[in-house]
Scaffold this motif. Sequence first.
Motif, PDB file in Angstrom:
ATOM      1  N   ARG A  13       0.876  -1.331   0.009  1.00 32.22           N
ATOM      2  CA  ARG A  13       0.024  -0.332   0.600  1.00 32.22           C
ATOM      3  C   ARG A  13       1.439   1.311   0.273  1.00 32.22           C
ATOM      4  N   ASP A  14       0.135   2.341  -0.416  1.00 32.17           N
ATOM      5  CA  ASP A  14       0.722   3.444  -0.339  1.00 32.17           C
ATOM      6  C   ASP A  14       0.933   3.967   0.668  1.00 32.17           C
ATOM      7  N   ASN A  62       4.399   2.246   8.760  1.00 26.11           N
ATOM      8  CA  ASN A  62       3.448   3.415   8.986  1.00 26.11           C
ATOM      9  C   ASN A  62       5.185   4.693   7.895  1.00 26.11           C
ATOM     10  N   ARG A  63       3.919   4.576   6.513  1.00 22.50           N
ATOM     11  CA  ARG A  63       4.871   5.442   6.185  1.00 22.50           C
ATOM     12  C   ARG A  63       4.975   7.026   6.475  1.00 22.50           C
ATOM     13  N   ALA A  64       3.728   7.960   6.815  1.00 19.53           N
ATOM     14  CA  ALA A  64       3.848   9.315   7.388  1.00 19.53           C
ATOM     15  C   ALA A  64       4.997   9.151   8.605  1.00 19.53           C
ATOM     16  N   LYS A  65       4.026   8.391   9.612  1.00 21.88           N
ATOM     17  CA  LYS A  65       5.501   7.775  10.806  1.00 21.88           C
ATOM     18  C   LYS A  65       6.306   7.952  10.296  1.00 21.88           C
ATOM     19  N   TYR A  66       6.928   6.821   9.576  1.00 18.75           N
ATOM     20  CA  TYR A  66       8.777   7.011   9.479  1.00 18.75           C
ATOM     21  C   TYR A  66       9.401   8.092   8.721  1.00 18.75           C
ATOM     22  N   ASP A  67       8.599   8.483   7.774  1.00 16.59           N
ATOM     23  CA  ASP A  67       9.321   9.947   7.281  1.00 16.59           C
ATOM     24  C   ASP A  67       8.995  10.798   7.920  1.00 16.59           C
ATOM     25  N   ALA A  68       8.675  11.638   8.845  1.00 19.76           N
ATOM     26  CA  ALA A  68       8.420  12.933   9.937  1.00 19.76           C
ATOM     27  C   ALA A  68       9.684  11.957  10.569  1.00 19.76           C
ATOM     28  N   MET A  69       9.411  10.830  11.056  1.00 22.22           N
ATOM     29  CA  MET A  69      11.145  10.403  12.076  1.00 22.22           C
ATOM     30  C   MET A  69      12.346   9.992  11.596  1.00 22.22           C
ATOM     31  N   ARG A  70      12.024   9.938  10.431  1.00 26.25           N
ATOM     32  CA  ARG A  70      13.350   9.757   9.471  1.00 26.25           C
ATOM     33  C   ARG A  70      13.966  11.495   9.772  1.00 26.25           C
ATOM     34  N   GLU A  71      13.404  12.652   8.945  1.00 28.81           N
ATOM     35  CA  GLU A  71      13.440  13.740   9.533  1.00 28.81           C
ATOM     36  C   GLU A  71      13.759  14.312   9.989  1.00 28.81           C
ATOM     37  N   ASP A  85       0.032  15.691  15.040  1.00 23.98           N
ATOM     38  CA  ASP A  85      -1.081  14.993  14.244  1.00 23.98           C
ATOM     39  C   ASP A  85      -0.281  13.812  14.782  1.00 23.98           C
ATOM     40  N   LEU A  86       0.706  13.078  14.346  1.00 24.00           N
ATOM     41  CA  LEU A  86       1.185  11.815  14.037  1.00 24.00           C
ATOM     42  C   LEU A  86       1.784  11.108  15.417  1.00 24.00           C
ATOM     43  N   PHE A  87       2.249  12.369  16.308  1.00 25.73           N
ATOM     44  CA  PHE A  87       3.264  11.879  17.068  1.00 25.73           C
ATOM     45  C   PHE A  87       2.556  12.173  18.890  1.00 25.73           C
ATOM     46  N   PRO A  88       0.435  12.731  19.208  1.00 26.14           N
ATOM     47  CA  PRO A  88       0.581  13.604  20.268  1.00 26.14           C
ATOM     48  C   PRO A  88       1.753  13.634  21.618  1.00 26.14           C
ATOM     49  N   GLY A  89       2.134  14.409  22.051  1.00 26.50           N
ATOM     50  CA  GLY A  89       2.994  14.852  23.080  1.00 26.50           C
ATOM     51  C   GLY A  89       4.181  13.630  22.595  1.00 26.50           C
TER      52      GLY A  89
END
Length: 96
Positions: free
Chosen positions: A2-3, A21-30, A59-63
């Motif tokens: 999946r995308d 999860n791609r969004a969480k991965y990308d945010a953490m990588r950055e 929104d991806l990692f609340p708190g």
Amino acid sequence: MRDDTILVENVNHPGRTSPVNRAKYDAMREALMAVLPATEPGLSQAEMTTAVKPHLPDDLFPGGQTAGWWVKAVQLDLEAKGVLARHGKPLRWRRV
């Protein structure tokens, strides 16, 4: 695949991949790339976890929830890809 997912590697288990999860991965990588130095001594696991939290979208990692797990998952993937290097005792990481 999946995308909204990405396959990550684990330096401790060569050849094995896991979808995350791609969004969480990308945010953490950055966030990790923003805080990890390219020079020694680098950062410990605890230091990485603390340092990335202000860089994570709420929104991806609340708190900062689950940040520790994601730091480790992304760190292992980037290490397997040769982007990060570990050294020393206790272990510390830096950008390559």
